[in-house]
Write an enzyme that holds these catalytic residues in place. Structure first.
Site, PDB file in Angstrom:
ATOM      1  N   HIS A  16       0.862  -1.188   0.000  1.00  0.00           N
ATOM      2  CA  HIS A  16       0.000   0.000   0.000  1.00  0.00           C
ATOM      3  C   HIS A  16       0.894   1.233   0.000  1.00  0.00           C
ATOM      4  CE1 HIS A  16      -3.868   1.995   1.789  1.00  0.00           C
ATOM      5  NE2 HIS A  16      -3.161   2.878   1.081  1.00  0.00           N
ATOM      6  N   HIS A  18       1.335   4.853  -2.359  1.00  0.00           N
ATOM      7  CA  HIS A  18       0.973   5.756  -3.458  1.00  0.00           C
ATOM      8  C   HIS A  18       2.239   6.460  -3.915  1.00  0.00           C
ATOM      9  CE1 HIS A  18      -3.374   5.357  -2.629  1.00  0.00           C
ATOM     10  NE2 HIS A  18      -2.972   5.230  -1.375  1.00  0.00           N
ATOM     11  N   HIS A 196      -9.583   0.942  -1.331  1.00  0.00           N
ATOM     12  CA  HIS A 196      -9.550   1.559  -0.013  1.00  0.00           C
ATOM     13  C   HIS A 196     -10.955   1.456   0.591  1.00  0.00           C
ATOM     14  CE1 HIS A 196      -5.804   3.074  -1.463  1.00  0.00           C
ATOM     15  NE2 HIS A 196      -5.650   3.996  -0.530  1.00  0.00           N
ATOM     16  N   GLU A 199     -11.392   3.084   6.295  1.00  0.00           N
ATOM     17  CA  GLU A 199     -10.445   3.994   6.950  1.00  0.00           C
ATOM     18  C   GLU A 199     -11.286   5.109   7.550  1.00  0.00           C
ATOM     19  OE1 GLU A 199      -6.605   6.867   5.915  1.00  0.00           O
ATOM     20  OE2 GLU A 199      -8.060   6.383   4.364  1.00  0.00           O
ATOM     21  N   ASP A 277       1.819   3.977   2.881  1.00  0.00           N
ATOM     22  CA  ASP A 277       0.772   4.817   2.293  1.00  0.00           C
ATOM     23  C   ASP A 277       1.346   5.980   1.491  1.00  0.00           C
ATOM     24  OD1 ASP A 277      -1.790   5.612   1.670  1.00  0.00           O
ATOM     25  OD2 ASP A 277      -2.379   6.158   3.705  1.00  0.00           O
ATOM     26  N   ASP A 278       1.424   7.155   2.102  1.00  0.00           N
ATOM     27  CA  ASP A 278       1.982   8.362   1.468  1.00  0.00           C
ATOM     28  C   ASP A 278       3.118   8.858   2.366  1.00  0.00           C
ATOM     29  OD1 ASP A 278      -0.115   9.092  -0.800  1.00  0.00           O
ATOM     30  OD2 ASP A 278      -1.262   8.525   0.982  1.00  0.00           O
TER      31      ASP A 278
END
Length: 336
Positions: A16, A18, A196, A199, A277-278
């Site tokens: 996961h 990005h 997604h 969340e 994630d980011d």
């Protein structure tokens, strides 16, 4: 070898990530200068100071503004290589990387420019460090389904260079069911699909992702603990959750790491994994997430072995490759 050292040293997959969210301020400024872009921040420090998010949308607003510096094939190559260099340092041996073509094609950047640059960066990392990668095309769920269907049409000539499809961006008001037609077409390609869910969105969104989109993995899924039947289903069906601990705290899903639902998920037998994630926006890469989680929960080697194995087993690679990687993990475990 103590538990933290093992967690950092053992081979693992990141499922996961990005790629646009790995754009560090220093690289953003360098690309803005290279491309002659008038960047709306005075300095690296000013940009980092803006990384104070109250929710997912406040992050996305900055995320899309920064993505504007990505213009050329070389930009996407540099972005990919910078992430993979950091992942390699954290002993990530395989990464399944999300990219958002709509973020770029809406600005007039050709789809193939994005894809070719990312592929070149991945090829460089493979040649230099032996890293394995997959590219997962994500659709922006805040946009109408018809626009996402148009993005899929644009991607079809390159389908043999894409390894899966996903659904990201803001959950609120955009349930998975909004994209039933899109994901039916995605599944028809034979490629795996993910989304997604759970969340900011409720557990019902996880049910929709499984029942309507028929996803192979759930990205995030941390609110699944609110639904006992859902937790049992995830565990029984071996559905992986790609959990992003630092991201969840930075976006105020949890006020502090000690409140995270990872322990409940693991205790219930859910195939949870740890991811970043980011990472440029949320406080760090794989190693940073591992350190933060260990500081909160003080897990033993066995728990970290389970998390690493989950990541390898949940990856979209052939079974024989998983077996080889798990053998490497077992060898590392034997030394702990």
């Amino acid at each position: 070898m103590n538990a933290l050292d093992f967690a950092l040293a053992c081979p693992k997959a990141e499922l996961h990530l990005h790629i646009e969210g790995s754009l560090e301020p220093e690289l953003a400024f360098a690309l803005a200068q290279r491309n002659g872009i008038d960047f709306p921040f005075a300095s690296v420090e000013a940009l980092r100071a803006a990384y104070n998010f109250s929710d997912l949308q406040s992050f996305l607003d900055l995320y899309y503004a920064c993505a504007d510096v990505l213009r050329t094939e070389e930009d996407f190559h540099d972005l990919m290589l910078a992430y993979l260099r950091r992942a390699k340092a954290d002993n990530v041996i395989h990464a399944e990387i999300f990219f958002d073509p709509q973020t770029h094609t809406a600005r007039g950047i050709p789809f193939e420019t994005v894809l070719r640059g990312l592929e070149r960066g991945a090829a460089t990392a493979q040649a230099q460090w032996g890293m394995s990668t997959r590219l997962i095309l994500c659709f922006l769920r805040h946009l109408p389904e018809d626009e996402c269907l148009a993005c899929l049409d644009e991607a079809m000539p390159f389908i043999h260079r894409i390894h899966g499809f996903g659904l990201d961006s803001s959950e609120k008001g955009h349930p998975p069911s909004k994209f039933a037609r899109l994901f039916e077409r995605c599944r028809a390609t034979g490629l795996p699909v993910v989304a997604h869910a759970g969340e900011e969105g409720p557990p019902a969104y996880i049910h929709e992702a499984l029942d309507i989109l028929k996803v192979d993995r759930i990205d995030h899924g941390v609110r699944a603990v609110e639904d006992a039947a859902l937790i049992q289903r995830l565990a029984t069906q071996h559905i992986a959750l790609t959990v992003c601990p630092l991201s969840n705290v930075r976006l105020c899903i949890f006020q502090k790491m000690e409140q995270h639902t990872l322990p409940q998920l693991l205790a219930a037998g859910v195939r949870a994994t740890i991811n970043s994630d980011d990472p440029a926006y949320f406080g760090g890469y794989m190693g940073d997430n591992i350190r933060a989680v260990q500081a909160a929960f003080n897990w033993n080697v066995d728990t970290w072995y389970t998390l690493a194995r989950n990541s390898l087993e949940a990856s979209f690679v052939p079974a024989e490759q998983k077996t080889a990687w798990i053998a490497q993990l077992d060898a590392c475990r034997a030394q702990a």
